[in-house]
Design a protein around this motif. Structure first.
Motif, PDB file in Angstrom:
ATOM      1  N   VAL A 116      -5.881   2.368  -9.448  1.00 26.67           N
ATOM      2  CA  VAL A 116      -5.652   2.645  -8.035  1.00 26.67           C
ATOM      3  C   VAL A 116      -6.979   2.639  -7.282  1.00 26.67           C
ATOM      4  O   VAL A 116      -8.038   2.890  -7.858  1.00 26.67           O
ATOM      5  N   ASP A 117      -6.885   2.342  -5.999  1.00 30.73           N
ATOM      6  CA  ASP A 117      -8.032   2.405  -5.105  1.00 30.73           C
ATOM      7  C   ASP A 117      -7.602   3.238  -3.910  1.00 30.73           C
ATOM      8  O   ASP A 117      -6.645   2.893  -3.214  1.00 30.73           O
ATOM      9  N   VAL A 118      -8.307   4.350  -3.678  1.00 32.67           N
ATOM     10  CA  VAL A 118      -7.931   5.294  -2.631  1.00 32.67           C
ATOM     11  C   VAL A 118      -8.913   5.179  -1.476  1.00 32.67           C
ATOM     12  O   VAL A 118     -10.128   5.178  -1.681  1.00 32.67           O
ATOM     13  N   VAL A 168      -3.432   4.061  -0.535  1.00 36.76           N
ATOM     14  CA  VAL A 168      -3.672   3.823  -1.950  1.00 36.76           C
ATOM     15  C   VAL A 168      -3.214   2.411  -2.295  1.00 36.76           C
ATOM     16  O   VAL A 168      -2.055   2.048  -2.049  1.00 36.76           O
ATOM     17  N   ALA A 169      -4.128   1.615  -2.847  1.00 37.44           N
ATOM     18  CA  ALA A 169      -3.800   0.279  -3.342  1.00 37.44           C
ATOM     19  C   ALA A 169      -3.619   0.384  -4.854  1.00 37.44           C
ATOM     20  O   ALA A 169      -4.439   0.991  -5.547  1.00 37.44           O
ATOM     21  N   LEU A 217       0.845  -1.194   0.000  1.00 41.55           N
ATOM     22  CA  LEU A 217       0.000   0.000   0.000  1.00 41.55           C
ATOM     23  C   LEU A 217       0.878   1.241   0.000  1.00 41.55           C
ATOM     24  O   LEU A 217       1.996   1.233   0.523  1.00 41.55           O
ATOM     25  N   LEU A 218       0.354   2.311  -0.567  1.00 38.27           N
ATOM     26  CA  LEU A 218       1.031   3.601  -0.518  1.00 38.27           C
ATOM     27  C   LEU A 218       0.342   4.466   0.526  1.00 38.27           C
ATOM     28  O   LEU A 218      -0.882   4.437   0.674  1.00 38.27           O
ATOM     29  N   TYR A 219       1.121   5.242   1.243  1.00 38.68           N
ATOM     30  CA  TYR A 219       0.629   6.129   2.296  1.00 38.68           C
ATOM     31  C   TYR A 219       0.788   7.560   1.797  1.00 38.68           C
ATOM     32  O   TYR A 219       1.871   7.952   1.359  1.00 38.68           O
TER      33      TYR A 219
END
Length: 121
Positions: A48-50, A60-61, A19-21
């Motif tokens: 992306v899925d936020v 963010v996936a 995951l992104l932060y």
């Protein structure tokens, strides 16, 4: 000719990107992270899925590892947002609270042990 599939046995393990932060660039900056705005910024790099993660943060996936790396590279020097890989120990308030509680409890136990120890010399 139709190929037969073997449904017996274990499935291959799925390897998903981390995951992104996302948070505001400045530490105390009030930033209302809009999910739609972030999705528009990140969508040219892949699917992306936020998901909002508090008022000023989001997770963010991404669909694949290349998408995540491209987003990190593109937003490395962005003016308003900071993007990095998500780490439970760095970004989760619950995990950080538990970690600091453990540090304080073990530190105070050491202090008590030192103060109440035998003082024969």
């Amino acid at each position: 000719m139709m190929m037969q599939k073997n449904l017996e046995g274990d499935d291959h393990k799925s390897i998903r990107p981390e995951l992104l932060y996302v948070r505001g660039r400045m530490f105390k900056q009030k930033l209302n992270i809009d999910q739609v705005k972030l999705a528009k910024w990140f969508s040219p790099y892949g699917n992306v899925d936020v998901k909002a993660y508090g008022q000023n943060k989001a997770l963010v996936a991404t669909s694949n590892h290349y998408c995540a790396k491209d987003i990190l590279r593109a937003f490395k020097q962005h003016n308003t947002i900071y993007v990095t890989y998500y780490s439970v120990w760095k970004h989760s308030p619950i995990a950080r609270g538990l970690l600091w509680t453990g540090v304080l409890l073990s530190g105070s136990a050491c202090v008590v042990a030192l103060l109440t120890g035998d003082k024969k010399t």
